[in-house]
Design an enzyme around this catalytic site. Structure first.
Site, PDB file in Angstrom:
ATOM      1  CD  GLU A  52      42.636  38.685  35.236  1.00 20.98           C
ATOM      2  OE1 GLU A  52      43.076  39.147  34.168  1.00 20.98           O
ATOM      3  OE2 GLU A  52      42.121  39.387  36.123  1.00 20.98           O
ATOM      4  CG  HIS A 100      46.203  36.201  39.162  1.00 16.23           C
ATOM      5  ND1 HIS A 100      46.852  37.309  39.670  1.00 16.23           N
ATOM      6  CD2 HIS A 100      44.876  36.465  39.298  1.00 16.23           C
ATOM      7  CE1 HIS A 100      45.950  38.195  40.070  1.00 16.23           C
ATOM      8  NE2 HIS A 100      44.742  37.700  39.872  1.00 16.23           N
ATOM      9  CG  HIS A 158      43.546  37.923  44.663  1.00 15.24           C
ATOM     10  ND1 HIS A 158      42.179  37.785  44.539  1.00 15.24           N
ATOM     11  CD2 HIS A 158      43.999  38.150  43.394  1.00 15.24           C
ATOM     12  CE1 HIS A 158      41.809  37.934  43.276  1.00 15.24           C
ATOM     13  NE2 HIS A 158      42.895  38.141  42.555  1.00 15.24           N
ATOM     14  CD  GLU A 175      67.296  29.989  52.361  1.00 13.80           C
ATOM     15  OE1 GLU A 175      66.247  29.466  51.950  1.00 13.80           O
ATOM     16  OE2 GLU A 175      68.218  29.364  52.899  1.00 13.80           O
ATOM     17  CG  HIS A 193      44.274  42.343  41.080  1.00 15.60           C
ATOM     18  ND1 HIS A 193      43.286  42.550  40.144  1.00 15.60           N
ATOM     19  CD2 HIS A 193      44.298  40.998  41.281  1.00 15.60           C
ATOM     20  CE1 HIS A 193      42.720  41.399  39.818  1.00 15.60           C
ATOM     21  NE2 HIS A 193      43.330  40.439  40.487  1.00 15.60           N
TER      22      HIS A 193
HETATM   23  O1  2HA Z   1      38.580  36.161  39.151  1.00 14.74           O
HETATM   24  O2  2HA Z   1      41.626  36.762  40.260  1.00 14.74           O
HETATM   25  O3  2HA Z   1      41.894  38.698  38.515  1.00 14.74           O
HETATM   26  C1  2HA Z   1      39.856  35.746  39.205  1.00 14.74           C
HETATM   27  C2  2HA Z   1      40.793  36.840  39.396  1.00 14.74           C
HETATM   28  C3  2HA Z   1      40.721  37.996  38.498  1.00 14.74           C
HETATM   29 ZN    ZN Z   2      42.884  38.433  40.520  1.00 15.02          ZN
END
Ligand code: 2HA
Ligand code: ZN
Length: 270
Positions: free
Chosen positions: A116, A139, A141, A169, A210
């Site tokens: 990414e 980033h 999940h 909040e 995602h």
């Molecule tokens: O592999 O989260 O979006 C890492 C990730 C791809």
């Molecule tokens: Zn990801």
């Protein structure tokens, strides 16, 4: 030269990867972090002229020319960062208008930056243009935010309002709201560009089905943003299927704005 494994930026990066793994946000190789560092802090630990190898990036980012980033590796597991930082993380400097990443440390065994990387670098450029203090792009999940994108409509205003209504909040922590992208193919320059565009108006960008992107001035702030949004999504997923008897009204959200001296995103409150 000081030992880079004791550098505050490395210690904090390792701790954060471990913490995110323990939160269940980064299964397997899921998730990635990039941290914009100053040359002066890097130079305490590395000879900045000693380039280990050049790695092509596949995009251009002229605004980030000569900038240094500590970044998680592609295919690497957050779970393992603490046991072998040099294998799972890398420190690079962008050159040739962003087309090349010069590896200065890490990615041992021939590794490279996260898949990414385009979304990270384009998001850094976008955040820096509106906030010169921005240093982190993160980033991951988180399960409840992801779950919410299956059952909630994906309009950014509506998604934001629901999150704000789930914990008092939230409007204070992310008054600019969250921007939501529809499902897109991950790892591409296209999703990178789309994410960066959304980063112009918010530090949180949801990737439907995602995960989420967060940006901020340090790891604590960025982690805290995602943590707060994920908590709100968790409440939503606990109550969405139950008869709703109470909520936080727009009038009450306006009271929060006044009390905490923040301004909710224009047009997001009635
Ligand atoms: O592999 O989260 O979006 C890492 C990730 C791809
Ligand atoms: Zn990801």
């Amino acid at each position: 030269m000081k030992n880079i494994l004791e550098a505050p930026f490395l210690v904090e990066m390792v701790r954060t990867c471990t913490n995110m793994y323990q939160h269940g946000w980064d299964e397997r190789n899921g998730g990635n972090i990039s941290w914009l560092l100053d040359e002066a802090e890097v130079a305490e630990y590395l000879d900045v002229n000693a380039v280990l190898r050049d790695i092509p990036t596949g995009f251009e980012a002229p605004a980030l020319e000569e900038k240094y980033f500590l970044v998680t590796g592609t295919g690497k597991y957050f779970k393992n960062v603490q046991y072998d930082p040099a294998h799972n993380l890398g420190l690079i400097r962008l050159s040739e208008g962003g087309k090349t990443a010069q590896l200065l440390w890490g990615f041992t065994g021939g590794g490279k930056f996260t898949s990414e990387f385009p979304a990270h670098m384009m998001s850094h450029a976008a955040r820096l243009s509106v906030d010169p203090e921005n240093r982190i792009v993160m980033h991951c999940h988180p399960a409840n935010l992801l779950a919410m994108t299956y059952v909630h409509d994906l309009d950014s205003r509506s998604f934001t309002r629901t999150l704000w209504q789930m914990c008092s909040e939230c409007v204070v922590v992310f008054p600019e709201g969250v921007n939501v992208l529809p499902w897109m193919l991950c790892g591409t320059n296209e999703i990178g560009q789309a994410t960066a565009e959304q980063m112009g108006t918010a530090r949180l960008v949801v990737w439907s089905q995602h995960g989420i992107y967060g940006a901020g001035k340090d790891l604590d702030e960025t982690f805290g943003l995602i943590e707060t949004a994920e908590k709100a999504a968790e409440i939503y997923m606990k109550i969405a299927h139950l008869p709703l008897k109470n909520t936080i009204t727009d009038e009450q959200l306006h009271l929060m704005e006044e009390r905490f001296g923040v301004k909710a995103r224009e047009g997001f409150l009635d």
